[in-house]
Design a protein around this motif. Structure first.
Motif, PDB file in Angstrom:
ATOM      1  N   ASP A   1       0.865  -1.179   0.000  1.00 24.13           N
ATOM      2  CA  ASP A   1       0.000   0.000   0.000  1.00 24.13           C
ATOM      3  C   ASP A   1       0.900   1.226   0.000  1.00 24.13           C
ATOM      4  O   ASP A   1       2.069   1.161   0.415  1.00 24.13           O
ATOM      5  CB  ASP A   1      -0.882   0.030   1.253  1.00 24.13           C
ATOM      6  CG  ASP A   1      -1.814  -1.163   1.350  1.00 24.13           C
ATOM      7  OD1 ASP A   1      -2.799  -1.186   0.590  1.00 24.13           O
ATOM      8  OD2 ASP A   1      -1.564  -2.063   2.174  1.00 24.13           O
TER       9      ASP A   1
ATOM     10  N   ASP B   1      -7.832  -2.021   8.484  1.00 24.07           N
ATOM     11  CA  ASP B   1      -8.084  -1.670   7.088  1.00 24.07           C
ATOM     12  C   ASP B   1      -8.494  -0.208   6.934  1.00 24.07           C
ATOM     13  O   ASP B   1      -9.133   0.164   5.954  1.00 24.07           O
ATOM     14  CB  ASP B   1      -9.153  -2.585   6.490  1.00 24.07           C
ATOM     15  CG  ASP B   1     -10.484  -2.515   7.231  1.00 24.07           C
ATOM     16  OD1 ASP B   1     -10.579  -1.775   8.240  1.00 24.07           O
ATOM     17  OD2 ASP B   1     -11.439  -3.199   6.802  1.00 24.07           O
ATOM     18  N   ARG B   2      -8.083   0.632   7.877  1.00 21.35           N
ATOM     19  CA  ARG B   2      -8.363   2.063   7.801  1.00 21.35           C
ATOM     20  C   ARG B   2      -7.047   2.846   7.835  1.00 21.35           C
ATOM     21  O   ARG B   2      -6.149   2.502   8.604  1.00 21.35           O
ATOM     22  CB  ARG B   2      -9.262   2.526   8.951  1.00 21.35           C
ATOM     23  CG  ARG B   2     -10.638   1.871   8.921  1.00 21.35           C
ATOM     24  CD  ARG B   2     -11.453   2.227  10.167  1.00 21.35           C
ATOM     25  NE  ARG B   2     -12.760   1.584  10.133  1.00 21.35           N
ATOM     26  CZ  ARG B   2     -13.858   2.162   9.662  1.00 21.35           C
ATOM     27  NH1 ARG B   2     -13.799   3.406   9.204  1.00 21.35           N
ATOM     28  NH2 ARG B   2     -15.011   1.518   9.661  1.00 21.35           N
TER      29      ARG B   2
ATOM     30  N   SER C   1      -2.694   0.629  -3.992  1.00 21.52           N
ATOM     31  CA  SER C   1      -2.346  -0.665  -3.417  1.00 21.52           C
ATOM     32  C   SER C   1      -1.954  -1.587  -4.564  1.00 21.52           C
ATOM     33  O   SER C   1      -2.814  -2.119  -5.264  1.00 21.52           O
ATOM     34  CB  SER C   1      -3.530  -1.251  -2.639  1.00 21.52           C
ATOM     35  OG  SER C   1      -3.151  -2.436  -1.963  1.00 21.52           O
TER      36      SER C   1
ATOM     37  N   ASP D   1     -10.974   1.339   3.458  1.00 20.27           N
ATOM     38  CA  ASP D   1     -10.911  -0.032   2.928  1.00 20.27           C
ATOM     39  C   ASP D   1      -9.515  -0.302   2.375  1.00 20.27           C
ATOM     40  O   ASP D   1      -9.351  -0.598   1.198  1.00 20.27           O
ATOM     41  CB  ASP D   1     -11.977  -0.252   1.864  1.00 20.27           C
ATOM     42  CG  ASP D   1     -11.871   0.728   0.696  1.00 20.27           C
ATOM     43  OD1 ASP D   1     -11.199   1.775   0.847  1.00 20.27           O
ATOM     44  OD2 ASP D   1     -12.428   0.431  -0.381  1.00 20.27           O
ATOM     45  N   VAL D   2      -8.519  -0.200   3.233  1.00 18.15           N
ATOM     46  CA  VAL D   2      -7.146  -0.479   2.809  1.00 18.15           C
ATOM     47  C   VAL D   2      -7.106  -1.858   2.156  1.00 18.15           C
ATOM     48  O   VAL D   2      -7.548  -2.864   2.736  1.00 18.15           O
ATOM     49  CB  VAL D   2      -6.182  -0.411   4.018  1.00 18.15           C
ATOM     50  CG1 VAL D   2      -4.786  -0.894   3.626  1.00 18.15           C
ATOM     51  CG2 VAL D   2      -6.122   1.009   4.555  1.00 18.15           C
ATOM     52  N   LYS D   3      -6.580  -1.902   0.941  1.00 13.98           N
ATOM     53  CA  LYS D   3      -6.732  -3.093   0.113  1.00 13.98           C
ATOM     54  C   LYS D   3      -5.930  -4.299   0.594  1.00 13.98           C
ATOM     55  O   LYS D   3      -6.263  -5.440   0.271  1.00 13.98           O
ATOM     56  CB  LYS D   3      -6.359  -2.778  -1.335  1.00 13.98           C
ATOM     57  CG  LYS D   3      -7.157  -1.638  -1.967  1.00 13.98           C
ATOM     58  CD  LYS D   3      -8.647  -1.879  -1.929  1.00 13.98           C
ATOM     59  CE  LYS D   3      -9.393  -0.764  -2.656  1.00 13.98           C
ATOM     60  NZ  LYS D   3     -10.868  -0.939  -2.569  1.00 13.98           N
ATOM     61  N   SER D   4      -4.876  -4.071   1.373  1.00 18.26           N
ATOM     62  CA  SER D   4      -4.098  -5.206   1.881  1.00 18.26           C
ATOM     63  C   SER D   4      -4.798  -5.901   3.039  1.00 18.26           C
ATOM     64  O   SER D   4      -4.334  -6.947   3.501  1.00 18.26           O
ATOM     65  CB  SER D   4      -2.706  -4.735   2.312  1.00 18.26           C
ATOM     66  OG  SER D   4      -2.801  -3.758   3.338  1.00 18.26           O
ATOM     67  N   GLY D   5      -5.905  -5.321   3.510  1.00 15.57           N
ATOM     68  CA  GLY D   5      -6.673  -5.956   4.572  1.00 15.57           C
ATOM     69  C   GLY D   5      -6.289  -5.471   5.953  1.00 15.57           C
ATOM     70  O   GLY D   5      -5.475  -4.564   6.121  1.00 15.57           O
ATOM     71  N   ALA D   6      -6.875  -6.088   6.957  1.00 16.69           N
ATOM     72  CA  ALA D   6      -6.703  -5.616   8.328  1.00 16.69           C
ATOM     73  C   ALA D   6      -5.431  -6.108   8.985  1.00 16.69           C
ATOM     74  O   ALA D   6      -4.957  -5.501   9.949  1.00 16.69           O
ATOM     75  CB  ALA D   6      -7.912  -6.040   9.165  1.00 16.69           C
TER      76      ALA D   6
END
Length: 237
Positions: free
Chosen positions: A124, A187-188, A149, A205-210
Motif C-alpha cells: 500500500d 483496514d483504515r 495498493s 478499505d485499505v486493500k491489503s486488509g486488516a
C-alpha cells in the motif's frame, strides 16, 4: 524506558523505546536502504540534509518505450532495511519536482510505501503530486494526493472505478519539504499533510486488509526528483 537497539547505525539514530516502539531514520546517508530501480544519494535541500531519490538511468531510458502495462510493472523503491509495519504511524518529510527528462506537464510523484512484501511489488502507499497543489485547474488540484495498493489497485483503476474516492486536494509546492503523517489501523488509513490536525485523505478499505504486515519504503514515480528525511515509524500495540 530502555534504549532501543541501534539498527544500521549509519542510518538509524538511537531512540527511546516505549510501548509504541518508535524508530527514527534520519536518512542523511544511504546505508541501510535496499534499492530497486532507483538511485539514492545524500543531498541537502533548503539547508536540510536528506537523501535524493531518482529512477535509475537504465529504467528511465526503457520507460519511454514501454507500454502502459509494462510501466505498471516497474516499482521504484528504496526499502528501509529491518523495517516492519502493520499498524501505527509513519511520519516523514518529503519533497518532489519533475526531472529534466520529464515530459511536458509531468506530475512528480513522491510518497511512502508500507506493508511491502518480499516480492517488492505488493504494498500500500500514499503519495503526493506536488505540481498539482497550486495548479490553475481545479481538477488537477483534486488529484494532489493519492492512495494506491499494488499490484491490483494502481491509481488509474481506483480513479476509473471509484472517481475521487482515493485522491484529494492538499496545498503542495514542488521541491519544498512537506511533512506527512500516515496513520494505519487495520483496514483504515489516514494521510495528514503539514501538521494539519485533519486528514487530507481518508481510506476506510485499505486493500491489503486488516492484518497485513511488511516493510516501509521510499516510493517515487517516473520523471521525479524526490527528497526524503526524518522518517519515524511508530508501531501500534
Amino acid at each position: 524506558m530502555r534504549p532501543a537497539p541501534i539498527v544500521l547505525a549509519a542510518l538509524l539514530l538511537p531512540c527511546a523505546a516505549s510501548s509504541q516502539q518508535a524508530r527514527t531514520y534520519p536518512l542523511e546517508v544511504t546505508q541501510g536502504l535496499r534499492l530497486q530501480n532507483v538511485v539514492v544519494e545524500p543531498a541537502t535541500l533548503d539547508g536540510k540534509k536528506g537523501v535524493r531519490v531518482t529512477m535509475s538511468l537504465e529504467i528511465a531510458r526503457q520507460f519511454a518505450t514501454m507500454t502502459p502495462e509494462q510501466r505498471n510493472q516497474i516499482e521504484p523503491l528504496a526499502v528501509i532495511e529491518g523495517s516492519e509495519f502493520s499498524n501505527g504511524v509513519i511520519e516523514a518529510e518529503i519533497a518532489g519536482m519533475p526531472s529534466s527528462d520529464a515530459v511536458e506537464g509531468a506530475r512528480e510523484f513522491v510518497g511512502i510505501a508500507f506493508r511491502l512484501q518480499p516480492d517488492m511489488r505488493t504494498y500500500d502507499a500514499f503519495y503526493l503530486r506536488p505540481t498539482n497543489g497550486r495548479a490553475e485547474d481545479q481538477e488537477r488540484r483534486n488529484h494532489a494526493t493519492q492512495y494506491i495498493s499494488h499490484p491490483a489497485w494502481p491509481w488509474f483503476r481506483l480513479r476509473q472505478e471509484s472517481p475521487s474516492k482515493y485522491e484529494s486536494y492538499a496545498d503542495l509546492v514542488p521541491n519544498v519539504w512537506t511533512k506527512i503523517r500516515i496513520e494505519v489501523r487495520g483496514d483504515r488509513a489516514r494521510l495528514y499533510v503539514n501538521d494539519n490536525p485533519q486528514p487530507v485523505l481518508i481510506v476506510n478499505d485499505v486493500k491489503s486488509g486488516a492484518n497485513a504486515r511488511g516493510a516501509v519504503a521510499l516510493w517515487i514515480g517516473p520523471g521525479t526528483i524526490a527528497h526524503f528525511r526524518n522518517i519515524t515509524v511508530t508501531l501500534a500495540q
